[in-house]
Write a protein that holds these residues in place. Structure first.
Motif, PDB file in Angstrom:
ATOM      1  N   ARG A 217     -10.169 -13.117  -4.065  1.00 21.04           N
ATOM      2  CA  ARG A 217      -8.874 -12.429  -4.188  1.00 21.04           C
ATOM      3  C   ARG A 217      -9.092 -10.925  -4.083  1.00 21.04           C
ATOM      4  O   ARG A 217      -9.986 -10.381  -4.737  1.00 21.04           O
ATOM      5  N   LEU A 219      -5.971  -8.765  -3.386  1.00 18.85           N
ATOM      6  CA  LEU A 219      -4.677  -8.120  -3.607  1.00 18.85           C
ATOM      7  C   LEU A 219      -3.810  -8.974  -4.528  1.00 18.85           C
ATOM      8  O   LEU A 219      -4.015 -10.182  -4.654  1.00 18.85           O
ATOM      9  N   GLU A 220      -2.815  -8.342  -5.140  1.00 16.48           N
ATOM     10  CA  GLU A 220      -1.862  -9.097  -5.938  1.00 16.48           C
ATOM     11  C   GLU A 220      -0.877  -9.850  -5.064  1.00 16.48           C
ATOM     12  O   GLU A 220      -0.309 -10.863  -5.482  1.00 16.48           O
ATOM     13  N   HIS A 221      -0.655  -9.361  -3.830  1.00  6.04           N
ATOM     14  CA  HIS A 221       0.279  -9.996  -2.916  1.00  6.04           C
ATOM     15  C   HIS A 221      -0.055  -9.532  -1.502  1.00  6.04           C
ATOM     16  O   HIS A 221      -0.838  -8.578  -1.306  1.00  6.04           O
ATOM     17  N   PRO A 320      -4.002 -11.980   0.817  1.00  8.45           N
ATOM     18  CA  PRO A 320      -4.485 -11.537  -0.491  1.00  8.45           C
ATOM     19  C   PRO A 320      -5.545 -12.438  -1.112  1.00  8.45           C
ATOM     20  O   PRO A 320      -6.377 -11.974  -1.885  1.00  8.45           O
ATOM     21  N   SER A 321      -5.534 -13.738  -0.796  1.00 10.35           N
ATOM     22  CA  SER A 321      -6.504 -14.658  -1.387  1.00 10.35           C
ATOM     23  C   SER A 321      -6.775 -15.802  -0.425  1.00 10.35           C
ATOM     24  O   SER A 321      -5.951 -16.122   0.444  1.00 10.35           O
ATOM     25  N   ARG A 356     -12.942 -10.076  -6.018  1.00 12.20           N
ATOM     26  CA  ARG A 356     -12.974 -10.983  -7.167  1.00 12.20           C
ATOM     27  C   ARG A 356     -13.189 -12.416  -6.681  1.00 12.20           C
ATOM     28  O   ARG A 356     -12.506 -12.879  -5.774  1.00 12.20           O
TER      29      ARG A 356
END
Length: 459
Positions: A217, A219-221, A320-321, A356
């Motif tokens: 991951r 980004l948050e979005h 983002p992930s 992450r």
């Protein structure tokens, strides 16, 4: 074996059509323990297996269930038992009735849940892995009883697992619950195969197995690639970097600390491997050392799935992930938990730019090593040579069978023999799964001969 070989041969031959009919009926039931599949199919499959063994003269037959480690209901297994005569051993026959998902239906040349014969082979999901193994045990027991009678001789306990393809999570508790019934002197696991069509084999080693899901991951979005692209590495690129770090330049696994060695017997040529595996022309093989060592005695890591936006639906946005699932095969002597810890350490040491990561362990299975010099193994090899007319091969298998190591650990005084009905072109887990019918019928007779020899007075 001369006293009963011809009698068993006659009954095995007479029961061949019956065995194929039973196998066709089993294949028609799409029983799978994978999440998202209809559990009623497994119930139907277990019920049919129980009915078949009851019809084969087993006085004690039942469908059993125990909870999985997470407390959820386990898949239905089948237990059947016929006691031994005084002084005779008890043999545990293991197989499983659950199957893999079909995958791409368009890759099959006939419906996967319809057993179809073509050119001396029977095609269908589960014919090799492992409903063929179930019917192998069934037909061998029928031939034995019809030739030598139901009374006296070797005792037989049958355990047909219902969730082997998802790692047999209920098996330890099932053995805890029913261990008093089992207590075998010999175990026959019919979930492997032969060296090639016409050449039988006894499997003496299996690699261990560990799976896990890696998530990265960044980004948050998601974000517009034009407005925000450049300063941040997208999740797919980060995931690709981590996956690439798992391999050396020659394609071998680059994780420090994993066990592996060179295995010299029996040798498999690169030409045969490429033909059996369907390797495309010009594609180089990964790793170093003999083909046998790369298949049986060294680790292998395969990325088997990725969660990411599909190309057809991908927006022009920074991802983002992303997630990837991998399957790690381990050489005998390695431990799944220790090996997975080594992979985790490697990934953490190769994280790009502070990405992450989360590593979630999946199923795992210990490796297995058998004793080819034991009395039951020698009798199995003699039975194979008697039936096939050629010397059997002692081989390893790169796959894993959870029950083999579990049963060997639970019953250390019992000899575990691994046989089966597969061959290099069986394509277990893939499209057009199949078995050679000639070898299938030979395997039935060989197992019947072994059971008879184990119950003979000389034993």
């Amino acid at each position: 074996m001369a006293d009963y070989t011809e009698l068993l041969r006659a009954h095995a031959r007479a029961g061949a059509d019956e065995a194929l009919r039973d196998l066709r009926h089993l294949v028609a039931i799409p029983g799978s323990a994978w999440a998202g599949t209809d559990p009623l199919h497994l119930e139907r499959s277990a019920a049919l297996v129980a009915e078949l063994f009851e019809g084969a003269g087993f006085p004690e037959v039942g469908v059993v269930r125990v909870p999985k480690p997470d407390g959820m209901p386990g898949a239905p297994a089948v237990l059947a038992h016929r006691p031994a005569a005084p002084g005779c051993p008890t043999v545990l026959l293991y197989a499983h009735h659950d199957v893999q998902p079909t995958g791409d239906l368009g890759a099959w040349h006939s419906p996967p849940f319809e057993a179809v014969e073509r050119r001396g082979r029977l095609f269908g999901r589960g014919v090799a892995d492992n409903k063929g193994g179930v019917v192998l045990h069934l037909a061998a027991c029928r031939a034995l009883v019809r030739a030598l009678g139901a009374e006296g001789g070797v005792g037989v306990t049958v355990l047909v697992d219902g969730e082997e393809e998802v790692g047999s999570p209920s098996l330890p508790r099932l053995l805890d619950t029913h261990g008093a019934l089992l207590r075998p002197d010999v175990v026959i696991v019919a979930d492997s195969g032969n060296w090639r069509v016409g050449v039988p084999a006894l499997t003496t080693s299996l690699r261990g197995f560990a799976s896990a899901t890696l998530e990265v991951r960044v980004l948050e979005h998601s974000l517009h690639t034009g407005t925000f692209g450049g300063p941040v590495l997208d999740a797919l690129a980060a995931l690709s970097h981590l996956i690439a770090s798992l391999y050396a330049a020659d394609g071998s696994v680059a994780v420090p600390g994993l066990v592996g060695w060179d295995e010299g017997r029996p040798e498999l040529s690169e030409e045969d491997y490429r033909l059996d595996a369907g390797v495309l022309h010009g594609v180089q093989l990964a790793g170093s050392g003999s083909i046998a060592s790369r298949l049986w005695a060294k680790p292998a890591l395969s990325v088997i799935g990725i969660d990411a936006p599909p190309v057809a639906l991908s927006a022009d946005a920074i991802v983002p992930s992303a997630r990837a699932r991998f399957s790690l095969r381990l050489a005998p002597g390695d431990d799944p938990a220790r090996a997975l810890a080594a992979v985790r350490s490697h990934l953490e040491a190769n994280v790009p730019l502070g990405t992450r990561i989360t590593l979630t362990p999946g199923a795992s299975t210990k490796a297995f090593a058998g004793d080819a010099a034991s009395d039951p193994a020698r009798k199995m090899l003699a039975a194979m040579e008697e039936v096939w007319g050629v010397e059997p091969v002692l081989m390893g298998v790169g796959g894993s069978i959870p029950a083999a190591a579990e049963l060997a650990g639970r019953f250390p005084s019992a000899q575990v023999l691994i046989t089966g009905v597969e061959d290099p072109d069986s394509r277990a887990h893939g499209a057009d799964e199949s078995i050679d019918l000639g070898d299938f019928h030979k395997a039935v007779l060989a197992e019947a001969l072994l059971l008879a020899s184990l119950g003979a007075p000389a034993t």
